[in-house]
Design an enzyme around this catalytic site. Structure first.
Site, short mmCIF file in Angstrom:
data_model
loop_
_atom_site.label_atom_id
_atom_site.label_comp_id
_atom_site.label_asym_id
_atom_site.label_seq_id
_atom_site.Cartn_x
_atom_site.Cartn_y
_atom_site.Cartn_z
N HIS A 329 -0.57 4.30 1.66
CA HIS A 329 -0.28 3.36 0.57
C HIS A 329 -0.26 1.93 1.12
O HIS A 329 0.31 1.68 2.19
CB HIS A 329 1.10 3.69 -0.04
CG HIS A 329 1.62 2.64 -0.97
ND1 HIS A 329 2.65 1.79 -0.64
CD2 HIS A 329 1.23 2.29 -2.23
CE1 HIS A 329 2.89 0.97 -1.66
NE2 HIS A 329 2.05 1.25 -2.63
N HIS A 377 -1.03 -8.08 -0.92
CA HIS A 377 -0.11 -7.57 -1.93
C HIS A 377 0.15 -8.72 -2.89
O HIS A 377 0.97 -9.59 -2.61
CB HIS A 377 1.19 -7.09 -1.29
CG HIS A 377 1.99 -6.20 -2.18
ND1 HIS A 377 3.20 -5.68 -1.82
CD2 HIS A 377 1.76 -5.74 -3.43
CE1 HIS A 377 3.69 -4.93 -2.79
NE2 HIS A 377 2.83 -4.96 -3.78
#
Length: 880
Positions: A329, A377
């Site tokens: 992830h 991110h």
């Protein structure tokens, strides 16, 4: 007459590597160039070591090396100039360099650069080192091999006079024995050396003498007691007693007698001849001494798991959805999810460690990166890396350790112009490795199973949202014909495609709004109104039902991957002090900000659904769709469709629809990812979702917590291929399975397991108290945690004897899914070592278990000596 025990460990290593080669050497950010370093690999393939001016300068454990590859120009211009001058003309410095990366985890990686005199020498070294690293055996050696490995380390770690410093030997035993005792034992064996200089000749320090020293300082009284018990207090084991021990104590009674035959006279004679050094014992009817018995217990023939399970041994011709797939992830992050650092390099370590599904969060670059897709991110104050740089890392390492397919999970927030670049980069950089269209025999049609890992060998698959086929076809034809798309189409298109994140307008795809000086609150209501217009789902092109629910969905719930995007005015006000410049928040600051968070979906903006047709056309067997229910998915019967679920959403489905979730995973892929509240990059328990057959349970690889250890320990089997075949009843459509059921599965015999922790060896380098925990992970009914731990043995990290009563796992309903976890802790609760062993493949009897670090790297000496009992479960009423 006794003979010396011959230890056989000679892996094939190219002669060039063992003979040694002269290299010029430098390190990262170094302005110093070391010339003519003689670099070698020792004859056992344990270490890389080199000498400079006749002195041993460095010894590097190859078990800690990630890879050897070509390198670019040194950062220091003077170093680069000098190296160029020393090389032959027309041979580039990059081709002549052996770039070695190493480290004890995936994040903190160090580098050494060895520059050869010519390209061919560098190629031989890169290839030879990578061949050694690819061998699984280097990480699965027996305790005797580990002892030999440490002996080689002592023999290579020499001082300026090329002698062994005696302090290095003393340090080895310092966690349990006083220095004077070690000195006396050395002298008793003729290894006192030069007392003035405290050093020892290498030639005197043979492996046999090292073993004698070890057994003199740390006598294995635990094994001696066992031997006395088995021999009937004689000095040897008779052939008959040894046969009984191996067939009754060291053998799982559930094993097939044809595949795993019992020991007979011939096999016993061969075994005794291999480990017994006393010729009289071998010749006179076959007897085994206590020393030979210990050698056997420390050997490969007494491994805790069947060694063939380490190699690739499973059927790899089943559909892709029939395997658990090692998955990551937010692969690019090296730390926390909020304010963390992104890295292209970490993709290399993740792939080399066995991962087969990696994530790329793609955004439009801003500022000096404008016009390029980046990976970061988004809206979480993380640093950026270029999309294309990551693709190069993936290309170079995707199939170095495993030939089976790699899945790239795109979370796509990019404009169409950058999506076009993404598609072109994928085609240009990956070339034939990219699976750009479906296989002829596995069409993207209802009822057609997914292709197998074998059929997809050395292929890269892209998971990204797709356009409707008719829209994709029309736009792709237009793009190929005109080189552009209609702007009106780009603005108005709302295709029925969703990914891991929510629908969002193309104009709101900013990776770093926190870097802007002002944030206008009015834009939030505008975003909300656009999102509300897009919220009704568009019917699926295949059936009237579509795909569906909360996973690859249009509004993620509170626990999904990017809660920081759900902005409100109060939160942004709290964030303002940190928007002046990008910085990492302290944990207290982060908690204070997140305390003001409101997880409201109306302001959420996620991955774009405005897809470029070229990128859309590259998606085939990993086509993400909005999940709308198990019944709809079954009706559609589209095996190439898949959905993603946050851990909380997935758990909700599991609690309510466990058998349906299992059946769904028999047909198509599912991906589970950590909830967004895990800003510290912690992990969840993957076993819960493996129990339901979820293939891609994605974890934060940068965090080596217990759950990551469980993941890496489980996937190191089957050749570290990244694929594990699910049990038969989790693959067959005619079988039903509820992972929450406590009753036995039809056709599966429940097991009984008990573990007695007897002793430890070198469990800690410090003289501290230690204890051992034994846990089982499997079905909920089989999972037992924090219940079984030994007493603390004080002030002895060298050879503590625990001698506990057995820890009993009375009934294991599904042994094929269960694993045992052994963990050693110091008296303060700090983990010292751990090991994950699958119950299916575990060997019964007295076994030594070599321990791993928290990042699952092999530890050289630390082991546990345990007694394992495995048998068929018998209910209490029948056992009496």
């Amino acid at each position: 007459m006794a003979k010396e025990y011959q230890f056989h460990w000679r892996p094939p290593i190219p002669h060039t590597l063992t003979q040694g080669t002269l290299f010029d050497k430098y390190e990262d950010d170094s302005t110093c160039l070391e010339l003519n370093a003689l670099v070698r690999v020792d004859e056992y393939g344990f270490y890389l070591h080199w000498m400079i001016d006749g002195r041993d300068a460095f010894v590097l454990d190859l078990a800690q090396v990630w890879e050897a590859r070509p390198a670019g120009q040194p950062k220091d211009g003077r170093v680069a100039f000098e190296l160029d001058q020393r090389g032959p003309p027309r041979e580039t410095l990059e081709e002549r360099t052996v770039w070695i990366t190493f480290g004890q985890d995936l994040v903190n990686v160090q580098s050494i650069y060895l520059v050869a005199q010519d390209v061919e020498t560098a190629k031989i070294w890169r290839s030879g080192l990578n061949d050694i690293l690819a061998r699984l055996k280097i990480k699965h050696v027996c305790p005797t091999t580990s002892l030999m490995k440490y002996w080689r380390f002592l023999c290579l770690s020499l001082n300026d006079r090329r002698k062994i410093p005696i302090k290095n030997i003393i340090r080895l035993f310092a966690s349990g024995k006083p220095e004077k005792m070690v000195h006396k034992c050395l002298c008793d064996l003729g290894l006192g050396g030069d007392k003035e200089r405290e050093e020892l000749d290498v030639d005197l320090f043979t492996f046999e003498k090292f073993l004698r020293l070890y057994h003199k300082i740390c006598p294995r009284t635990d094994v001696q007691e066992l031997f006395v018990k088995l021999s009937g207090q004689k000095e040897y084991l008779t052939k008959e007693r040894l046969i009984h021990f191996l067939n009754e104590e060291q053998r799982d009674p559930r094993l097939n007698e044809i595949l795993f035959p019992f020991f007979d006279n011939d096999r016993i004679h061969t075994l005794i001849a291999k480990y017994e050094t006393d010729d009289n014992y071998v010749a006179n009817g076959g007897k085994m001494s206590g020393d030979a018995f210990l050698r056997f217990l420390l050997s490969d023939e007494n491994a805790p798991v069947f060694l063939d399970r380490i190699e690739l041994h499973q059927d790899m011709d089943q559909p892709l959805c029939h395997y658990l797939i090692n998955s990551s992830h937010n692969t690019y992050l090296t730390g926390r999810q909020y304010g963390g650092k992104s890295s292209a390099e970490i993709y290399r370590q993740v792939l080399l460690s066995g991962c087969r599904c990696i994530e790329l969060d793609c955004w439009d670059g801003t500022g000096e990166n404008k016009g390029e897709p980046i990976i970061t991110h988004g809206k979480a104050m993380c640093t950026d890396v270029f999309f294309k740089d990551v693709l190069y890392q993936i290309r170079d390492t995707a199939f170095m350790r495993s030939e089976f397919p790699v899945i790239l999970s795109f979370e796509n927030h990019c404009s169409k112009s950058n999506q076009l670049k993404m598609a072109k980069y994928c085609c240009d950089i990956f070339g034939d490795m990219l699976l750009s269209k479906p296989l002829d025999e596995s069409a993207l049609e209802p009822g057609v199973p997914l292709p197998s890992p074998n059929r997809l060998k050395r292929k890269i698959l892209i998971k990204n949202k797709r356009l409707k086929p008719e829209i994709e076809k029309h736009q792709l034809e237009q793009f190929l014909r005109e080189g552009k798309l209609d702007e009106d189409e780009e603005l108005n298109e709302t295709p029925d495609v969703v990914g891991e994140d929510a629908v969002s307008p193309p104009s709101d795809q900013r990776a770093h709004p926190e870097r802007e000086s002002t944030l206008v609150a009015a834009s939030l209501s505008a975003s909300a109104s656009v999102a509300s217009c897009l919220s009704p789902p568009v019917p699926s092109i295949h059936t009237s039902g579509g795909g569906g629910g909360q996973a690859e969905s249009g509004s993620k719930d509170a626990d999904e991957a990017h809660p920081e995007l759900k902005q409100n005015t109060n939160f942004m006000a709290k964030l303002k002090p940190f928007t002046k410049k990008q910085q990492v928040l302290t944990k207290e600051e982060e908690e204070r900000i997140f305390a003001e968070y409101h997880y409201t979906g109306e302001y959420y903006t996620g991955a774009t659904t405005n897809i470029h047709p070229l990128l859309s056309s590259l998606v085939n067997y990993t086509h993400p769709v909005k999940f709308s229910g198990f019944d709809v998915a079954e009706q559609n019967n589209l095996h190439f469709h898949m959905s993603s679920f946050s851990e909380s959403t997935g758990l909700g489905y599991l609690k309510s629809f466990a058998p349906e979730f299992v059946n769904y995973n028999k047909r198509q892929l599912s991906r589970i990812y950590p909830k967004g509240a895990r800003v510290d990059s912690s992990n969840f328990l993957p076993q819960i979702f493996w129990n339901a057959g979820c293939q891609m349970v994605s974890l934060n690889f940068q965090t080596p917590d217990v759950y990551m250890q469980l993941n890496q320990g489980k996937f190191e089997y089957n050749g570290n291929s990244g694929y594990l075949l699910k049990p038969d009843f989790m693959r067959r459509p005619d079988r039903s399975f509820d992972p929450f059921s406590e009753s036995p599965v039809d056709g599966v015999i429940a097991a009984h397991c008990s573990v007695r922790v007897i002793s430890g060896q070198w469990v800690c380098e410090r003289k501290v108290g230690t204890y051992v925990e034994v846990e089982m992970y499997g079905l909920p009914t089989d999972t037992i945690r924090k219940e079984h731990r030994t007493k603390i043995i004080p002030a002895n990290g060298l050879n503590p004897v625990y001698n506990e009563e057995p820890f009993v796992f009375r009934k294991v309903v599904l042994p094929e899914l269960a694993v045992l976890r052994f963990a050693v802790y110091d008296e303060n609760g700090k983990q010292l070592g751990q090991r994950i062993l699958p119950l299916d493949g575990l060997q019964a009897g007295y076994r030594h278990i070599s321990l791993r670090t928290e990042t699952n790297q092999p530890m050289c000496l630390p082991t546990l000596f345990v007694h394992l009992v495995l048998k068929t479960y018998v209910p209490d009423e029948l056992s009496t």
